[in-house]
Design a protein around this motif. Structure first.
Motif, mmCIF file in Angstrom:
data_model
loop_
_atom_site.group_PDB
_atom_site.id
_atom_site.type_symbol
_atom_site.label_atom_id
_atom_site.label_comp_id
_atom_site.label_asym_id
_atom_site.label_seq_id
_atom_site.Cartn_x
_atom_site.Cartn_y
_atom_site.Cartn_z
ATOM 1 N N ASP A 519 0.842 -1.194 0.000
ATOM 2 C CA ASP A 519 0.000 0.000 0.000
ATOM 3 C C ASP A 519 0.879 1.246 0.000
ATOM 4 O OD1 ASP A 519 0.897 0.375 2.637
ATOM 5 O OD2 ASP A 519 -0.840 -0.657 3.463
ATOM 6 N N ARG A 584 -14.213 2.698 -2.353
ATOM 7 C CA ARG A 584 -13.885 1.833 -1.214
ATOM 8 C C ARG A 584 -12.374 1.883 -0.999
ATOM 9 N NH1 ARG A 584 -16.705 -2.139 -4.109
ATOM 10 N NH2 ARG A 584 -14.887 -3.515 -3.994
ATOM 11 N N PRO A 585 -11.890 1.467 0.169
ATOM 12 C CA PRO A 585 -10.450 1.573 0.449
ATOM 13 C C PRO A 585 -9.626 0.377 -0.028
ATOM 14 C CG PRO A 585 -11.605 0.873 2.416
ATOM 15 C CD PRO A 585 -12.661 1.123 1.377
ATOM 16 N N ASP A 588 -6.696 1.385 -2.533
ATOM 17 C CA ASP A 588 -6.306 2.793 -2.485
ATOM 18 C C ASP A 588 -4.822 2.930 -2.853
ATOM 19 O OD1 ASP A 588 -5.916 5.470 -1.868
ATOM 20 O OD2 ASP A 588 -5.710 5.069 0.278
ATOM 21 N N GLY A 593 -7.416 6.949 1.539
ATOM 22 C CA GLY A 593 -8.430 6.143 2.186
ATOM 23 C C GLY A 593 -9.554 5.656 1.303
ATOM 24 N N THR A 594 -9.553 6.030 0.022
ATOM 25 C CA THR A 594 -10.616 5.583 -0.868
ATOM 26 C C THR A 594 -10.117 5.541 -2.298
ATOM 27 O OG1 THR A 594 -12.930 5.957 -1.512
ATOM 28 C CG2 THR A 594 -11.517 7.899 -1.314
#
Length: 607
Positions: A519, A584-585, A588, A593-594
């Motif tokens: 991430d 939605r996350p 990401d 956050g999205t």
């Protein structure tokens, strides 16, 4: 006396011992000093005597139970049977956590092994007992955030193990990715005829006994069994060290693993008939194959040296490691960090414990007196690990009618060591069964991550190898145990000494948190490692295995962030995955956050 005064006295004592040890180690041999009480380990062992109602030692463990990177201590055999837990602060000082550990008072403990049987990331503990029910303790740290154990014996299907329990071992014999359990029984003790057991892990927190079905329910008097990849083919074989051996009547047994099925290799040379107690393994002659060492009566211990990982020949006389004592726990390790293998063996009175140093090949040289560790106590159980993070191997020893002894090692100051923490895959979180080959200056040291050996006890899961005067290993090759038909391998170059280096399987590279995906936070942490000093925290971003993090590694980590369908390239399918996560996350890419237009823009710009 106040706590502060006690701490000051303890610190002064440690400083005095350390100064003396360093001065002695500068002379060329490792020096071991019993620092148990000064380091906070107060645990008197009164159980486990020889013969009669005794169980020939109780067992100890030196492993990382709280997951903080250093090795803690489990002790057994005290008056009243209380199993003790001592937590390491990282510098080799221990705090007694027994009262809050959830560990009970258990009479006649007779074997200790640690492994993550449920795949939650924490080491669980299995204890055999002498003619009493064995106990499985599940480590709850991953679930409740603190180090505590619960009795999971019945839930796991391990009830009813009430034979003369002895040394046991975890390993993945069926290559399904979780840890199975081999349990040794000294069959025939007190007329109890319970045989050795092999429990298949069902993957759901339960076990099934398959020993009889697989033909490994040994009926001899087993003191220690180990699951280990002796022929280095990716799955663990089974070796049983058996007491009361007689030609044609009882002998040690080597069961070779062929895709989850076992066959006894009676012609291998490893199936010797002696009074075999402890057993350990390692490449003592440094020829690239795993040797087996078995302790015996004063008639002589046995070194079974392998020439091709399949055949063994007794070489204890040539190696000078026969001894003349009733022996128990033994360990092949590099005591002085000089890049070859040494050997330690526990003994009963009046013989000393033996420490044989390799000083240029066979025969090894008996040096226990010079190294401060050759007392004449009745010593049984042994575990090894680097308790104080100074790069050499310390020893935890269990003798009868004595406090647990914690021998801090001061190896020659000129020598360095490589330390590795092999990160596992799936439920085998600690990579039990992984093979590690360490090359330095033309010499290769063989290591394996082992859960259970060294006679009823458990040593550290950190891989250790001396480097001599070298600062780094030239090449490290890690082969994870086979899962199904897949056996993963990684090669690392210029692997440094000075700290414990984590070695990650490919699927974990770039994923600092271990949550299954790379991430934006992982990429930011990678950026901080690019062209910086290589550290343990940066090892997860070293994609090319050169023990540094450069622009190429950074690009590879970014690809792992953006490659949402994990096919190794960017394309329309990644866009489809991203759009499927809109608002939605889940995927990401920007860290806000999205998933939205900025994430699409980032993916398109890298395409």
């Amino acid at each position: 006396m106040s706590t502060s005064v006690l701490r000051a006295c303890s610190s002064a004592l440690l400083l005095t011992m350390a100064t003396a040890s360093v001065a002695s180690a500068a002379g060329g041999v490792p020096v071991f000093t019993d620092e148990s009480l000064a380091r906070g380990v107060s645990y008197m062992v009164l159980d486990g005597s020889f013969g009669g109602t005794g169980q020939y030692g109780c067992g100890v463990a030196l492993v990382d139970l709280d997951g903080d990177g250093d090795d803690d201590i489990l002790g057994t055999g005290a008056a009243g049977g209380q199993v003790a837990l001592f937590e390491n602060d990282g510098a080799g000082h221990f705090t007694d956590r027994t009262a809050t550990s959830g560990l009970a008072a258990l009479a006649k403990v007779s074997g200790v092994v640690a492994g993550d049987y449920d795949g939650d990331g924490d080491l669980d503990v299995f204890l055999t007992r002498w003619l009493q029910p064995a106990v499985l303790y599940r480590n709850l740290r991953a679930n409740i955030g603190e180090l505590r154990f619960e009795n999971a014996t019945a839930v796991a299907g391990l009830g009813g193990i009430s034979g003369p329990g002895s040394g046991c071992s975890f390993g993945d014999y069926d290559a399904d990715g979780d840890l199975d359990l081999a349990v040794g029984m000294r069959t025939g003790t007190g007329s109890n005829q319970m045989r050795n057991r092999l429990y298949r892990n069902n993957g759901d927190g339960t076990f099934t006994n398959v020993a009889a079905a697989l033909g490994v329910d040994d009926a001899f008097a087993t003191f220690q069994c180990l699951l280990q990849d002796l022929d280095r083919d990716g799955d663990c074989d089974l070796y049983c060290s058996n007491d009361k051996g007689l030609p044609g009547i009882a002998w040690n047994r080597l069961f070779r693993n062929h895709r989850g099925l076992f066959t006894e290799d009676i012609d291998s040379g490893a199936c010797i008939p002696i009074d075999s107690m402890g057993v350990c393994t390692g490449d003592l002659d440094m020829n690239g194959h795993v040797d087996i060492y078995c302790t015996n009566l004063p008639t002589g211990h046995a070194l079974l040296a392998s020439d091709d990982s399949l055949n063994y020949e007794r070489r204890d006389g040539e190696a000078g490691v026969r001894g003349s004592a009733t022996g128990w726990g033994a360990l092949i390790f590099d005591a002085d960090n000089d890049a070859d293998q040494d050997l330690f063996a526990c003994s009963m009175m009046p013989a000393p414990d033996y420490l044989w140093l390799n000083e240029g090949g066979f025969p090894l040289v008996e040096r226990q007196a010079d190294c401060g560790i050759g007392d004449a106590e009745d010593s049984y159980c042994l575990a090894a690990g680097d308790i104080d993070d100074d790069g050499d191997i310390d020893l935890l020893m269990q003798s009868r009618a004595a406090n647990l002894r914690l021998f801090a090692n001061a190896s020659p100051a000129r020598n360095r060591a490589l330390r590795l923490r092999v990160v596992g895959e799936g439920m085998n979180t600690h990579a039990v069964g992984a093979l590690v080959d360490i090359e330095v200056r033309g010499v290769t040291a063989l290591r394996e991550v082992i859960a259970g050996s060294c006679y009823k006890s458990q040593s550290s899961l950190v891989v250790h190898a001396g480097l001599g005067a070298a600062d780094a290993a030239d090449l490290v090759t890690v082969r994870w145990p086979r899962v199904g038909a897949v056996r993963e391998e990684r090669m690392l170059r210029n692997v440094p000494s000075g700290f414990v280096v984590p070695v990650y399987p490919d699927a974990r590279l770039g994923d600092r948190a271990g949550d299954g995906r790379v991430d934006p936070a992982d990429l930011a942490a990678c950026d901080a490692c690019v062209d910086a000093a290589f550290t343990a925290a940066c090892a997860v971003f070293d994609v090319d295995g050169d023990c540094s993090v450069g622009s190429g590694d950074r690009a590879a980590v970014e690809l792992r962030l953006l490659d949402l369908n994990r096919d190794g390239a960017l394309g329309p399918q990644d866009i489809a995955v991203l759009l499927g996560s809109w608002a939605r996350p889940d995927h990401d890419l920007t860290g806000d956050g999205t998933v939205g237009p900025q994430d699409v823009a980032r993916l398109l710009s890298a395409w």
